[in-house]
Design a protein around this motif. Structure first.
Motif, PDB file in Angstrom:
ATOM      1  N   GLU A 125     -12.043 -55.103 -64.839  1.00 14.02           N
ATOM      2  CA  GLU A 125     -11.186 -54.990 -64.037  1.00 14.02           C
ATOM      3  C   GLU A 125     -10.936 -56.049 -63.044  1.00 14.02           C
ATOM      4  OE1 GLU A 125     -12.882 -51.762 -62.078  1.00 14.02           O
ATOM      5  OE2 GLU A 125     -11.966 -52.244 -60.301  1.00 14.02           O
ATOM      6  N   GLY A 126      -9.746 -55.981 -62.740  1.00 11.73           N
ATOM      7  CA  GLY A 126      -8.764 -56.802 -61.535  1.00 11.73           C
ATOM      8  C   GLY A 126      -8.086 -58.006 -62.186  1.00 11.73           C
ATOM      9  N   ALA A 127      -8.395 -58.189 -63.752  1.00 14.27           N
ATOM     10  CA  ALA A 127      -8.539 -58.972 -64.915  1.00 14.27           C
ATOM     11  C   ALA A 127      -6.461 -58.529 -65.287  1.00 14.27           C
ATOM     12  CB  ALA A 127      -8.633 -58.431 -65.678  1.00 14.27           C
ATOM     13  N   ALA A 128      -5.937 -59.736 -64.794  1.00 15.29           N
ATOM     14  CA  ALA A 128      -4.484 -58.820 -65.693  1.00 15.29           C
ATOM     15  C   ALA A 128      -3.550 -59.626 -66.010  1.00 15.29           C
ATOM     16  CB  ALA A 128      -3.859 -59.216 -63.510  1.00 15.29           C
ATOM     17  N   THR A 129      -4.620 -59.978 -67.085  1.00 13.44           N
ATOM     18  CA  THR A 129      -3.532 -61.000 -68.206  1.00 13.44           C
ATOM     19  C   THR A 129      -4.286 -60.521 -69.556  1.00 13.44           C
ATOM     20  OG1 THR A 129      -5.183 -62.694 -68.538  1.00 13.44           O
ATOM     21  CG2 THR A 129      -2.435 -63.383 -67.510  1.00 13.44           C
ATOM     22  N   TYR A 130      -3.494 -61.031 -70.569  1.00 12.87           N
ATOM     23  CA  TYR A 130      -4.642 -60.437 -71.709  1.00 12.87           C
ATOM     24  C   TYR A 130      -3.469 -61.602 -72.796  1.00 12.87           C
ATOM     25  CZ  TYR A 130       0.179 -57.913 -71.746  1.00 12.87           C
ATOM     26  OH  TYR A 130       2.177 -58.186 -71.550  1.00 12.87           O
ATOM     27  N   PRO A 131      -3.983 -62.017 -74.692  1.00  8.94           N
ATOM     28  CA  PRO A 131      -3.185 -62.744 -75.216  1.00  8.94           C
ATOM     29  C   PRO A 131      -1.762 -62.583 -76.000  1.00  8.94           C
ATOM     30  CG  PRO A 131      -5.368 -62.047 -75.777  1.00  8.94           C
ATOM     31  CD  PRO A 131      -5.454 -61.124 -74.560  1.00  8.94           C
ATOM     32  N   ASP A 132      -0.692 -63.358 -75.210  1.00  5.79           N
ATOM     33  CA  ASP A 132       0.259 -62.945 -75.384  1.00  5.79           C
ATOM     34  C   ASP A 132       1.275 -63.087 -76.789  1.00  5.79           C
ATOM     35  OD1 ASP A 132       3.287 -63.627 -75.994  1.00  5.79           O
ATOM     36  OD2 ASP A 132       3.188 -65.656 -75.310  1.00  5.79           O
ATOM     37  N   LEU A 133       1.392 -62.096 -77.485  1.00  7.71           N
ATOM     38  CA  LEU A 133       1.717 -61.615 -79.079  1.00  7.71           C
ATOM     39  C   LEU A 133       3.283 -62.080 -79.145  1.00  7.71           C
ATOM     40  CD1 LEU A 133       0.587 -58.016 -79.957  1.00  7.71           C
ATOM     41  CD2 LEU A 133      -0.635 -60.107 -79.887  1.00  7.71           C
ATOM     42  N   ALA A 134       4.269 -62.285 -78.505  1.00  7.88           N
ATOM     43  CA  ALA A 134       5.154 -62.910 -78.731  1.00  7.88           C
ATOM     44  C   ALA A 134       5.119 -63.349 -79.521  1.00  7.88           C
ATOM     45  CB  ALA A 134       6.297 -63.110 -77.708  1.00  7.88           C
ATOM     46  N   ALA A 135       4.598 -64.814 -80.150  1.00  7.14           N
ATOM     47  CA  ALA A 135       4.975 -66.041 -80.773  1.00  7.14           C
ATOM     48  C   ALA A 135       4.794 -65.320 -82.230  1.00  7.14           C
ATOM     49  CB  ALA A 135       4.064 -66.880 -80.917  1.00  7.14           C
ATOM     50  N   ILE A 136       3.738 -64.386 -82.138  1.00  5.63           N
ATOM     51  CA  ILE A 136       3.343 -63.299 -84.212  1.00  5.63           C
ATOM     52  C   ILE A 136       4.890 -62.352 -84.160  1.00  5.63           C
ATOM     53  CG2 ILE A 136       2.165 -61.853 -85.145  1.00  5.63           C
ATOM     54  CD1 ILE A 136      -0.133 -62.953 -83.171  1.00  5.63           C
ATOM     55  N   PHE A 137       5.122 -61.768 -83.053  1.00  8.60           N
ATOM     56  CA  PHE A 137       5.940 -60.396 -83.477  1.00  8.60           C
ATOM     57  C   PHE A 137       6.842 -61.070 -81.679  1.00  8.60           C
ATOM     58  CE2 PHE A 137       2.510 -58.697 -84.919  1.00  8.60           C
ATOM     59  CZ  PHE A 137       2.750 -58.001 -86.473  1.00  8.60           C
TER      60      PHE A 137
END
Lengths: 509, 176
Positions: A75-87
């Motif tokens: 709830e209220g969280a708006a971020t997640y781990p970035d995958l761009a470095a992998i894909f």
């Protein structure tokens, strides 16, 4: 660590293709991406949703099939781990999801807006249930990455191009005629299709899906229907299954015929355009006669196909396959023997296989760069399972390789079409729809350009679409073009671009 | 080269009647071409603009250039710059992200200038309607001289729409 060893609670997803769905947390989200990459898998798509159960989702293609992972956001969280470095292809998908939903990857290197050109406020998110701003905002300039140095100058092209093509902006940094860097800005055809799906009855969604990218109407409609049928447990009659494949192959041939002509034209060989565009017109006219629509829009419906093939048209379709094959073989010999054409095609716009693998180059362009994936061969549905599909692959990665793949796929589709017309089962072509039912399902179809993916989630009562995400292979291939053109000359850009022929609309949605 | 010449010689003029159509489509296209020349006395120059279409309309506009319709021979040519254009052929629901580019293209055209809205989307947004991302068609944005129905319009319908717009020049319905 293999994907199966991670605590993802993978469970099979109903449907005709091997698909599994699982739930990740902040630790297993990047771990799963690493596991997929190490096992030679690829990222198919990345999307998200907000609301009571906000989440970000990713679809991966692994050897066993498709894996759909959800990462619930607190709830209220708006971020997640970035995958761009992998894909790397995840980068633009994540930027697009921020523009639509307001969820962003943590610590991403590139946070420039992608679909939001300023028409709506940066802090308003179209897919959240918030009141719409009263008036659209003024469009904003885009901070392209500057290239500096002696003699470097920029060429800005678009969004309105010189020809009859879709809008997008290309920023070339060049020295003389040589391209040092190309950066594309897309999103001009963003139509808010994700928001429109929420107002579309589930039984009518295939009409909208078919118009995500008009050149891939069958592929999208099939993927949408597959997702809906999986949720509601609808069995598709054998005849309808065969007719869907027949329509998909006719769509593939139509596009290849058009592009092979245009590729000749872009290399100064107008004869090629004349011949191929005539074949394409014959092809579209017979589409109109046999199926009621030149581009085969709205031929599919949940439960089967909306148009049956009449016996009288069957012979016409078969005869056309023979006629087109004769002509395509002649034209192929002419293309291959034409020194001027080959001079323009060979070594132009090269994407070497390792780079293609790194960037996830999809579809026919991927197969021309050694990426041997074709859903029709990897996970064949009827009738592909019995007919078999000979996948066209090459390692050249240049315009010439993409031309070769198109020729080979055209001829293979013609073979498949004849076999389909021969073995087309009798019977009904549309099942009755059972009562609505909620849940989630996915569709995955090898369109002419590459794999089309649809993730569909219905409300618990099955009456409304909660989220429908349509993915176009252009998401992977647009960033790859920026690499393909490096070191080439500016006049070769149209040729390189056409050899991929990516969808702006399918990407911008 | 020999093969190219051989193939051209064998197939002859491709602007002949198409196999399945008894030539009705081509005959109508030729009639439209003759009328256009009668009105303008020269070719009509068209700038095509995709204002957010699904690309289906573009595929059909491209078909106009194939040997069956052969529009260049009918006195219809597509030009790269709006400054060379008599007519703006617009497709798509007019996305918010293309609205400005559309208006600038129109402003760059010399007068008198014609506008043809091609397809269901250019009319009222079509299946995409109006929303945060789409304006919902050309109505109220530009003076439209002809509306072409269809999703996408077939090539002959596009030709009819172009003729209808050019016909308005003859009757003085277009502001100079």
């Amino acid at each position: 660590m293999p994907l199966t060893d991670l605590p993802l609670a993978l469970r099979p997803l109903a449907g005709p293709l091997p698909m599994r769905q699982g739930t990740a947390d902040a630790a297993t989200w990047p771990a799963a991406a690493h596991a997929v990459q190490e096992a030679g898998g690829r990222l198919v798509s990345l999307w998200g949703k907000t609301g009571a159960c906000a989440s970000v989702a990713a679809a991966y293609a692994v050897r066993e099939g498709l894996v759909w992972l959800e990462l619930p956001l607190a709830e209220g969280a708006a971020t997640y781990p970035d995958l761009a470095a992998i894909f790397p292809a995840a980068g633009r998908m994540q930027r697009a999801q921020y523009d639509l939903l307001g969820i962003a990857p943590d610590g991403a290197a590139d946070t420039r807006p992608w679909l939001n050109h300023g028409a709506w406020p940066r802090d308003w998110f179209p897919l959240r249930a918030e009141a719409r701003p009263a008036a659209p905002g003024a469009l904003q300039d885009y901070p392209f990455v500057p290239v500096t140095g002696d003699g470097v100058h920029e060429i800005a092209v678009g969004p309105v191009h010189a020809g009859i093509i879709e809008p997008g902006h290309f920023r070339f940094s060049v020295v003389g005629e040589k391209i040092l860097r190309l950066e594309a800005r897309l999103g001009y055809t963003h139509k808010g299709i994700d928001a429109l799906f929420a107002q579309t009855p589930p039984e009518a969604g295939q009409r909208l899906a078919a118009r995500v990218s008009g050149d891939s109407a069958v592929a999208y409609a099939w993927a949408y229907c597959m997702a809906l049928e999986s949720i509601r447990g609808i069995a598709v009659p054998a005849r309808a299954q065969w007719l869907r494949a027949l329509l998909l192959e006719r769509e593939r041939v139509a596009n290849h015929l058009g592009d092979l002509g245009a590729l000749g034209n872009d290399a100064g060989f107008a004869f090629g355009l004349t011949r191929f565009s005539r074949l394409r017109e014959d092809w579209l006219r017979l589409n109109r006669t046999a199926f009621g629509h030149r581009l085969l829009m709205d031929c599919l419906a949940p439960g089967g196909v909306a148009v049956d093939l009449q016996a009288s048209e069957r012979d016409a379709l078969r005869a056309q396959c023979d006629a087109v094959e004769t002509e395509v073989r002649k034209l192929r010999a002419i293309y291959e023997e034409h020194a001027g054409l080959q001079d323009r095609f060979l070594t132009t716009g090269r994407v070497a296989p390792p780079l293609a693998a790194r960037l996830g180059l999809a579809g026919l362009a991927g197969r021309a760069s050694g990426q041997a994936f074709d859903l029709r061969a990897d996970h064949p549905l009827p009738p592909y399972d019995t007919l078999g599909v000979n996948m066209a692959t090459h390692r050249g990665g240049d315009v010439a390789a993409r031309v070769t793949v198109r020729f080979e796929e055209t001829l293979e589709s013609l073979r498949l079409l004849r076999a389909m017309l021969e073995g087309l089962p009798a019977g009904a072509c549309l099942s009755a729809l059972p009562p609505p039912q909620g849940g989630s399902g996915a569709g995955w179809v090898e369109g002419w350009r590459g794999e089309v993916f649809v993730a569909l989630e219905l409300t618990p009562d099955g009456q409304r679409i909660e989220r429908c995400h349509c993915h176009d292979p252009s998401w992977h291939n647009w960033p790859t073009i920026e690499h393909a053109v490096m070191g080439n000359i500016v006049p070769d850009f149209p040729l390189i671009n056409k050899s991929f022929n990516l969808s702006y609309s399918g990407h911008d949605r | 080269m020999w093969n190219v010449i051989k193939l051209i010689a064998r197939s002859g003029n491709l602007s002949e009647p198409a196999p399945q159509d008894t030539g009705a489509i081509e005959a109508e296209a030729r009639r439209i071409g003759a009328e256009l020349l009668g009105i303008l006395g020269r070719a009509v120059a068209i700038r095509e603009l995709d204002a957010g279409s699904c690309n289906g309309c573009e595929l059909e506009i491209h078909a106009l250039d194939n040997p069956y319709y052969n529009v260049e021979a009918l006195g219809i040519k597509f030009v790269a710059s709006p400054r060379h254009a008599d007519l703006l052929l617009v497709t798509g629901p007019v996305t918010r992200n293309m609205e400005q580019a559309l208006l600038r293209t129109y402003e760059a055209m010399p007068r008198p200038r014609l506008v043809v809205a091609a397809g269901a989307c250019a009319k009222d947004g079509g299946i995409f309607g109006a929303g945060y991302a789409c304006r919902g068609g050309l109505a109220g944005l530009l003076p439209v001289d002809a509306w072409v129905p269809g999703c996408p319009p077939e090539p002959l319908d596009l030709l009819r729409g172009i003729l209808a717009a050019v016909g308005r020049l003859k009757t003085g319905q277009v502001e100079p």
